[in-house]
Design a protein around this motif. Structure first.
Motif, PDB file in Angstrom:
ATOM      1  N   GLU A   1       1.478   7.317  -6.694  1.00  0.00           N
ATOM      2  CA  GLU A   1       0.531   8.014  -6.841  1.00  0.00           C
ATOM      3  C   GLU A   1       0.704   9.490  -6.587  1.00  0.00           C
ATOM      4  O   GLU A   1       0.758  10.532  -7.273  1.00  0.00           O
ATOM      5  CB  GLU A   1      -0.875   7.673  -6.144  1.00  0.00           C
ATOM      6  N   GLU A   2       1.402   9.594  -5.284  1.00  0.00           N
ATOM      7  CA  GLU A   2       1.989  10.825  -5.078  1.00  0.00           C
ATOM      8  C   GLU A   2       2.950  11.326  -5.942  1.00  0.00           C
ATOM      9  O   GLU A   2       2.945  12.657  -6.117  1.00  0.00           O
ATOM     10  CB  GLU A   2       2.581  10.653  -3.556  1.00  0.00           C
ATOM     11  N   ARG A   3       3.879  10.535  -6.422  1.00  0.00           N
ATOM     12  CA  ARG A   3       4.875  10.977  -7.314  1.00  0.00           C
ATOM     13  C   ARG A   3       4.173  11.508  -8.737  1.00  0.00           C
ATOM     14  O   ARG A   3       4.559  12.542  -9.146  1.00  0.00           O
ATOM     15  CB  ARG A   3       5.930   9.864  -7.457  1.00  0.00           C
ATOM     16  N   ARG A   4       3.228  10.684  -9.104  1.00  0.00           N
ATOM     17  CA  ARG A   4       2.584  11.341 -10.375  1.00  0.00           C
ATOM     18  C   ARG A   4       1.902  12.610 -10.048  1.00  0.00           C
ATOM     19  O   ARG A   4       1.881  13.338 -10.929  1.00  0.00           O
ATOM     20  CB  ARG A   4       1.624  10.109 -10.586  1.00  0.00           C
ATOM     21  N   LEU A   5       1.257  12.578  -8.802  1.00  0.00           N
ATOM     22  CA  LEU A   5       0.553  13.995  -8.659  1.00  0.00           C
ATOM     23  C   LEU A   5       1.280  15.357  -8.803  1.00  0.00           C
ATOM     24  O   LEU A   5       1.149  16.303  -9.172  1.00  0.00           O
ATOM     25  CB  LEU A   5      -0.102  13.901  -7.446  1.00  0.00           C
ATOM     26  N   ARG A   6       2.610  15.085  -7.865  1.00  0.00           N
ATOM     27  CA  ARG A   6       3.720  16.083  -7.672  1.00  0.00           C
ATOM     28  C   ARG A   6       3.981  16.558  -9.207  1.00  0.00           C
ATOM     29  O   ARG A   6       4.351  17.640  -9.428  1.00  0.00           O
ATOM     30  CB  ARG A   6       4.632  15.726  -6.957  1.00  0.00           C
ATOM     31  N   ASP A   7       4.403  15.365  -9.968  1.00  0.00           N
ATOM     32  CA  ASP A   7       4.834  15.609 -11.348  1.00  0.00           C
ATOM     33  C   ASP A   7       3.703  16.556 -12.333  1.00  0.00           C
ATOM     34  O   ASP A   7       4.077  17.344 -13.069  1.00  0.00           O
ATOM     35  CB  ASP A   7       5.242  14.502 -12.127  1.00  0.00           C
ATOM     36  N   ALA A   8       2.283  15.996 -12.058  1.00  0.00           N
ATOM     37  CA  ALA A   8       1.391  16.634 -12.811  1.00  0.00           C
ATOM     38  C   ALA A   8       1.170  18.193 -12.206  1.00  0.00           C
ATOM     39  O   ALA A   8       1.129  19.022 -13.096  1.00  0.00           O
ATOM     40  CB  ALA A   8      -0.022  15.982 -12.700  1.00  0.00           C
ATOM     41  N   LEU A   9       1.390  18.270 -11.032  1.00  0.00           N
ATOM     42  CA  LEU A   9       1.308  19.744 -10.337  1.00  0.00           C
ATOM     43  C   LEU A   9       2.483  20.669 -11.101  1.00  0.00           C
ATOM     44  O   LEU A   9       2.286  21.599 -11.238  1.00  0.00           O
ATOM     45  CB  LEU A   9       1.264  19.897  -9.001  1.00  0.00           C
ATOM     46  N   THR A  10       3.690  19.927 -11.088  1.00  0.00           N
ATOM     47  CA  THR A  10       4.721  20.701 -11.561  1.00  0.00           C
ATOM     48  C   THR A  10       4.913  20.931 -13.047  1.00  0.00           C
ATOM     49  O   THR A  10       5.138  22.073 -13.548  1.00  0.00           O
ATOM     50  CB  THR A  10       6.126  20.120 -11.140  1.00  0.00           C
TER      51      THR A  10
ATOM     52  N   ARG B   1       0.909  -1.248   0.111  1.00  0.00           N
ATOM     53  CA  ARG B   1       0.019  -0.030   0.078  1.00  0.00           C
ATOM     54  C   ARG B   1       0.696   1.283  -0.049  1.00  0.00           C
ATOM     55  O   ARG B   1       0.683   2.080  -0.816  1.00  0.00           O
ATOM     56  CB  ARG B   1      -0.922   0.047   1.131  1.00  0.00           C
ATOM     57  N   ILE B   2       2.060   1.330   0.872  1.00  0.00           N
ATOM     58  CA  ILE B   2       2.866   2.391   0.726  1.00  0.00           C
ATOM     59  C   ILE B   2       3.567   2.657  -0.463  1.00  0.00           C
ATOM     60  O   ILE B   2       3.569   3.784  -0.933  1.00  0.00           O
ATOM     61  CB  ILE B   2       3.969   2.162   1.887  1.00  0.00           C
ATOM     62  N   THR B   3       3.836   1.610  -1.333  1.00  0.00           N
ATOM     63  CA  THR B   3       4.407   1.395  -2.601  1.00  0.00           C
ATOM     64  C   THR B   3       3.373   2.230  -3.477  1.00  0.00           C
ATOM     65  O   THR B   3       3.791   3.303  -4.279  1.00  0.00           O
ATOM     66  CB  THR B   3       4.892   0.422  -3.065  1.00  0.00           C
ATOM     67  N   GLU B   4       2.391   1.643  -3.608  1.00  0.00           N
ATOM     68  CA  GLU B   4       1.190   2.245  -4.467  1.00  0.00           C
ATOM     69  C   GLU B   4       0.954   3.649  -4.143  1.00  0.00           C
ATOM     70  O   GLU B   4       0.798   4.490  -5.004  1.00  0.00           O
ATOM     71  CB  GLU B   4      -0.118   1.412  -4.274  1.00  0.00           C
ATOM     72  N   MET B   5       0.640   4.170  -2.934  1.00  0.00           N
ATOM     73  CA  MET B   5       0.480   5.605  -2.670  1.00  0.00           C
ATOM     74  C   MET B   5       1.690   6.330  -2.868  1.00  0.00           C
ATOM     75  O   MET B   5       1.525   7.754  -3.409  1.00  0.00           O
ATOM     76  CB  MET B   5       0.029   5.782  -1.034  1.00  0.00           C
TER      77      MET B   5
ATOM     78  N   ALA C   1      -5.615  18.489  -2.963  1.00  0.00           N
ATOM     79  CA  ALA C   1      -6.486  17.911  -1.895  1.00  0.00           C
ATOM     80  C   ALA C   1      -6.247  16.460  -1.773  1.00  0.00           C
ATOM     81  O   ALA C   1      -5.971  15.982  -0.691  1.00  0.00           O
ATOM     82  CB  ALA C   1      -7.937  18.062  -2.102  1.00  0.00           C
ATOM     83  N   ARG C   2      -6.043  15.734  -3.044  1.00  0.00           N
ATOM     84  CA  ARG C   2      -5.740  14.381  -2.934  1.00  0.00           C
ATOM     85  C   ARG C   2      -4.135  14.072  -2.344  1.00  0.00           C
ATOM     86  O   ARG C   2      -4.023  13.249  -1.728  1.00  0.00           O
ATOM     87  CB  ARG C   2      -5.829  13.800  -4.479  1.00  0.00           C
ATOM     88  N   LEU C   3      -3.420  15.123  -2.876  1.00  0.00           N
ATOM     89  CA  LEU C   3      -1.953  14.901  -2.379  1.00  0.00           C
ATOM     90  C   LEU C   3      -1.829  14.996  -0.693  1.00  0.00           C
ATOM     91  O   LEU C   3      -0.906  14.021  -0.283  1.00  0.00           O
ATOM     92  CB  LEU C   3      -1.102  15.916  -3.030  1.00  0.00           C
ATOM     93  N   GLY C   4      -2.460  15.984  -0.302  1.00  0.00           N
ATOM     94  CA  GLY C   4      -2.604  16.121   1.217  1.00  0.00           C
ATOM     95  C   GLY C   4      -3.375  14.816   1.907  1.00  0.00           C
ATOM     96  O   GLY C   4      -2.653  14.562   2.743  1.00  0.00           O
TER      97      GLY C   4
END
Length: 82
Positions: A17-26, A10-14, A37-40
């Motif tokens: 996802e966190e990495r993908r969201l950060r990349d998308a935001l960047t 679960r940690i690896t999956e999250m 919100a999802r990142l938080g």
């Protein structure tokens, strides 16, 4: 109760996802409000998972039942000091 391996999965999956969201935001190609919100939420869930894993490992190390470890509230986990 989840095993250590399930928690790590679960940690690896999250984290992925966190990495993908950060990349998308960047890159600017994201819905900033929803993604932030999802990142938080992911950050808080990750903290809880790491805390649960640490509890389980500590219990096992000291001869206690790791399955007695419980997910602590986000408010408690978020206020830990490193």
């Amino acid at each position: 109760m989840e095993t250590d391996q399930q928690i790590l999965h679960r940690i690896t999956e999250m984290a992925d996802e966190e990495r993908r969201l950060r990349d998308a935001l960047t890159m600017g190609g994201a819905d900033h409000a929803a993604d932030r919100a999802r990142l938080g939420a992911l950050e808080r869930e990750l903290d809880q998972c790491w805390d649960l894993l640490r509890q389980r490992r500590a219990r096992a190390e000291f001869g206690e039942d790791p399955d007695e470890a419980r997910v602590r509230p986000q408010s408690q986990v978020e206020n830990y000091r490193s």
